[in-house]
Write an enzyme that holds these catalytic residues in place. Structure first.
Site, PDB file in Angstrom:
ATOM      1  N   HIS A  61       1.390   3.214 -10.368  1.00 38.43           N
ATOM      2  CA  HIS A  61       0.293   3.169  -9.387  1.00 38.43           C
ATOM      3  C   HIS A  61      -0.823   2.310  -9.976  1.00 38.43           C
ATOM      4  O   HIS A  61      -1.312   1.406  -9.330  1.00 38.43           O
ATOM      5  CB  HIS A  61      -0.188   4.588  -9.049  1.00 38.43           C
ATOM      6  CG  HIS A  61      -1.283   4.633  -8.019  1.00 38.43           C
ATOM      7  ND1 HIS A  61      -1.627   5.758  -7.310  1.00 38.43           N
ATOM      8  CD2 HIS A  61      -2.131   3.679  -7.580  1.00 38.43           C
ATOM      9  CE1 HIS A  61      -2.634   5.486  -6.487  1.00 38.43           C
ATOM     10  NE2 HIS A  61      -2.957   4.235  -6.636  1.00 38.43           N
ATOM     11  N   GLU A 115      -5.456  -2.910  -7.133  1.00 42.00           N
ATOM     12  CA  GLU A 115      -5.540  -2.282  -8.450  1.00 42.00           C
ATOM     13  C   GLU A 115      -6.320  -3.162  -9.436  1.00 42.00           C
ATOM     14  O   GLU A 115      -7.098  -2.655 -10.233  1.00 42.00           O
ATOM     15  CB  GLU A 115      -4.135  -1.968  -8.995  1.00 42.00           C
ATOM     16  CG  GLU A 115      -3.415  -0.881  -8.203  1.00 42.00           C
ATOM     17  CD  GLU A 115      -4.148   0.463  -8.200  1.00 42.00           C
ATOM     18  OE1 GLU A 115      -4.542   0.938  -9.265  1.00 42.00           O
ATOM     19  OE2 GLU A 115      -4.353   1.016  -7.103  1.00 42.00           O
ATOM     20  N   HIS A 119      -9.698  -1.413 -10.559  1.00 39.83           N
ATOM     21  CA  HIS A 119      -9.587  -0.862 -11.917  1.00 39.83           C
ATOM     22  C   HIS A 119      -9.521  -1.941 -13.010  1.00 39.83           C
ATOM     23  O   HIS A 119     -10.176  -1.831 -14.037  1.00 39.83           O
ATOM     24  CB  HIS A 119      -8.343   0.025 -12.020  1.00 39.83           C
ATOM     25  CG  HIS A 119      -8.361   1.184 -11.064  1.00 39.83           C
ATOM     26  ND1 HIS A 119      -9.128   2.293 -11.264  1.00 39.83           N
ATOM     27  CD2 HIS A 119      -7.703   1.387  -9.884  1.00 39.83           C
ATOM     28  CE1 HIS A 119      -8.946   3.163 -10.265  1.00 39.83           C
ATOM     29  NE2 HIS A 119      -8.079   2.624  -9.411  1.00 39.83           N
TER      30      HIS A 119
HETATM   31  P1  5GP Z   1      -7.177  10.471  -4.852  1.00 43.16           P
HETATM   32  O1  5GP Z   1      -8.447  11.007  -4.325  1.00 43.16           O
HETATM   33  O2  5GP Z   1      -6.173  10.105  -3.822  1.00 43.16           O
HETATM   34  O3  5GP Z   1      -6.602  11.254  -6.008  1.00 43.16           O
HETATM   35  O4  5GP Z   1      -7.578   9.083  -5.534  1.00 43.16           O
HETATM   36  C1  5GP Z   1      -8.004   7.971  -4.777  1.00 43.16           C
HETATM   37  C2  5GP Z   1      -8.248   6.819  -5.702  1.00 43.16           C
HETATM   38  O5  5GP Z   1      -9.393   7.065  -6.525  1.00 43.16           O
HETATM   39  C3  5GP Z   1      -7.134   6.555  -6.708  1.00 43.16           C
HETATM   40  O6  5GP Z   1      -6.113   5.795  -6.186  1.00 43.16           O
HETATM   41  C4  5GP Z   1      -7.871   5.832  -7.794  1.00 43.16           C
HETATM   42  O7  5GP Z   1      -8.085   4.482  -7.463  1.00 43.16           O
HETATM   43  C5  5GP Z   1      -9.163   6.577  -7.826  1.00 43.16           C
HETATM   44  N1  5GP Z   1      -9.085   7.721  -8.748  1.00 43.16           N
HETATM   45  C6  5GP Z   1      -8.809   9.032  -8.449  1.00 43.16           C
HETATM   46  N2  5GP Z   1      -8.851   9.808  -9.525  1.00 43.16           N
HETATM   47  C7  5GP Z   1      -9.166   8.981 -10.562  1.00 43.16           C
HETATM   48  C8  5GP Z   1      -9.383   9.205 -11.946  1.00 43.16           C
HETATM   49  O8  5GP Z   1      -9.312  10.323 -12.473  1.00 43.16           O
HETATM   50  N3  5GP Z   1      -9.697   8.103 -12.685  1.00 43.16           N
HETATM   51  C9  5GP Z   1      -9.803   6.853 -12.157  1.00 43.16           C
HETATM   52  N4  5GP Z   1     -10.092   5.848 -12.975  1.00 43.16           N
HETATM   53  N5  5GP Z   1      -9.632   6.624 -10.848  1.00 43.16           N
HETATM   54  C10 5GP Z   1      -9.314   7.657 -10.066  1.00 43.16           C
HETATM   55  P1  5GP Z   2      -6.295   3.830  -4.765  1.00 46.24           P
HETATM   56  O1  5GP Z   2      -5.852   5.106  -4.165  1.00 46.24           O
HETATM   57  O2  5GP Z   2      -5.642   3.302  -6.005  1.00 46.24           O
HETATM   58  O3  5GP Z   2      -7.729   3.482  -4.617  1.00 46.24           O
HETATM   59  O4  5GP Z   2      -5.750   2.932  -3.639  1.00 46.24           O
HETATM   60  C1  5GP Z   2      -4.429   2.656  -3.428  1.00 46.24           C
HETATM   61  C2  5GP Z   2      -4.487   1.588  -2.369  1.00 46.24           C
HETATM   62  O5  5GP Z   2      -3.346   0.810  -2.518  1.00 46.24           O
HETATM   63  C3  5GP Z   2      -4.519   2.166  -0.970  1.00 46.24           C
HETATM   64  O6  5GP Z   2      -5.311   1.326  -0.163  1.00 46.24           O
HETATM   65  C4  5GP Z   2      -3.080   2.083  -0.560  1.00 46.24           C
HETATM   66  O7  5GP Z   2      -2.920   1.867   0.804  1.00 46.24           O
HETATM   67  C5  5GP Z   2      -2.606   0.867  -1.335  1.00 46.24           C
HETATM   68  N1  5GP Z   2      -1.211   0.981  -1.729  1.00 46.24           N
HETATM   69  C6  5GP Z   2      -0.285   0.041  -1.495  1.00 46.24           C
HETATM   70  N2  5GP Z   2       0.908   0.427  -1.944  1.00 46.24           N
HETATM   71  C7  5GP Z   2       0.734   1.662  -2.478  1.00 46.24           C
HETATM   72  C8  5GP Z   2       1.620   2.575  -3.104  1.00 46.24           C
HETATM   73  O8  5GP Z   2       2.820   2.366  -3.262  1.00 46.24           O
HETATM   74  N3  5GP Z   2       1.085   3.740  -3.546  1.00 46.24           N
HETATM   75  C9  5GP Z   2      -0.246   4.023  -3.407  1.00 46.24           C
HETATM   76  N4  5GP Z   2      -0.689   5.185  -3.868  1.00 46.24           N
HETATM   77  N5  5GP Z   2      -1.110   3.182  -2.818  1.00 46.24           N
HETATM   78  C10 5GP Z   2      -0.623   2.015  -2.349  1.00 46.24           C
END
Ligand code: 5GP
Ligand code: 5GP
Length: 226
Positions: A61, A115, A119
């Protein structure tokens, strides 16, 4: 203090400002991998990449810079855009190990761009764009998580497994405690969705996690088929 003393002090203060800015401004990374069976087995469902159904393996991811207090930086450098020409040599490995599952079906560049921008730009003090993706691929390979789990009799067969058994298998396999994250399938069963492993600021060595993510996993969880 004389004029000369002040000048030296000012110089030292200026220098320390400069030095602290050029050091890494995060404490560690999370390498986060997702189980495709769990990404796809939700109400929202998924789309396979244009290259076809990914292997039944964990996919990357992201590699996320993080602070010890659990917070994290994001979108650190709007001037550093994702540049696909920099990862041309990694493309076949990216497609295999970092496949996108979001809809509509696409090659994966959107995911990788997201990503990098969210990040990767926060770790530019220690690695450039090529190194960022290369390090993530190497770490995923080194962790070898699916092999570790199947060696312990934990298979993606829709069976239910003990949270501690999964955690301990990985701990024994890589030497460090992972963070596990669950999501829910359409029947509301908790299933293994993501595994977080902590990595040092050089992006190459696993370390004990300074802080574990909140994972929402119950004591028994499903390991979904894919
Ligand atoms: P979710 O709320 O779905 O767990 O996370 C949404 C997005 O927030 C993740 O895809 C990631 O980009 C960011 N994120 C969530 N938890 C963490 C964390 O513990 N550390 C970092 N660096 N990013 C996070
Ligand atoms: P994060 O949760 O890291 O901020 O965001 C993930 C982003 O990447 C979301 O906008 C999601 O739609 C996109 N994305 C594309 N492909 C994938 C995948 O395979 N897994 C996840 N978790 N996010 C994906």
């Amino acid at each position: 203090m004389g004029v000369k003393g002040w000048a030296i002090l000012k110089f030292l203060m200026f220098q320390s400002l400069f030095v602290s800015q050029s050091l890494e401004d995060f404490d560690f990374f999370y390498l986060v991998v997702q189980w495709p069976g769990a990404y796809c087995d939700t109400k929202r469902s998924c789309c396979y990449p244009t290259s076809g159904k990914p292997e039944a393996d964990f996919g990357i991811h992201g590699l996320w810079p993080n602070y010890k207090d659990g917070s994290w930086p994001s979108n650190c450098d709007p001037d550093s855009q994702f540049d696909r020409s920099q990862i041309e040599d990694l493309l076949s490995s990216m497609k295999k190990n970092w496949p996108t599952l979001s809809c509509p079906s696409n090659e994966g560049f959107n995911f990788w761009e997201h990503e990098w921008e969210k990040h990767g730009t926060c770790s530019e003090s220690v690695m450039d764009q090529h190194e960022y993706f290369e390090n993530a691929l190497k770490l995923k390979d080194k962790a070898n998580l699916l092999q570790i789990l199947t060696n312990s009799g934990i298979n993606p067969d829709d069976g239910f497994y003990d949270l501690n058994k999964i955690t301990n298998a990985i701990k024994d396999g890589i030497g460090f405690t992972p963070g596990l994250q669950c999501n829910k399938d359409p029947e509301r069963n908790a299933q293994l969705y993501q595994i977080y492993i902590c990595v040092d600021t050089s992006g190459t060595e696993f370390i004990e996690c300074p802080v574990l993510p909140r994972g929402r996993c119950p004591s028994q969880l499903q390991f979904a088929k894919f």
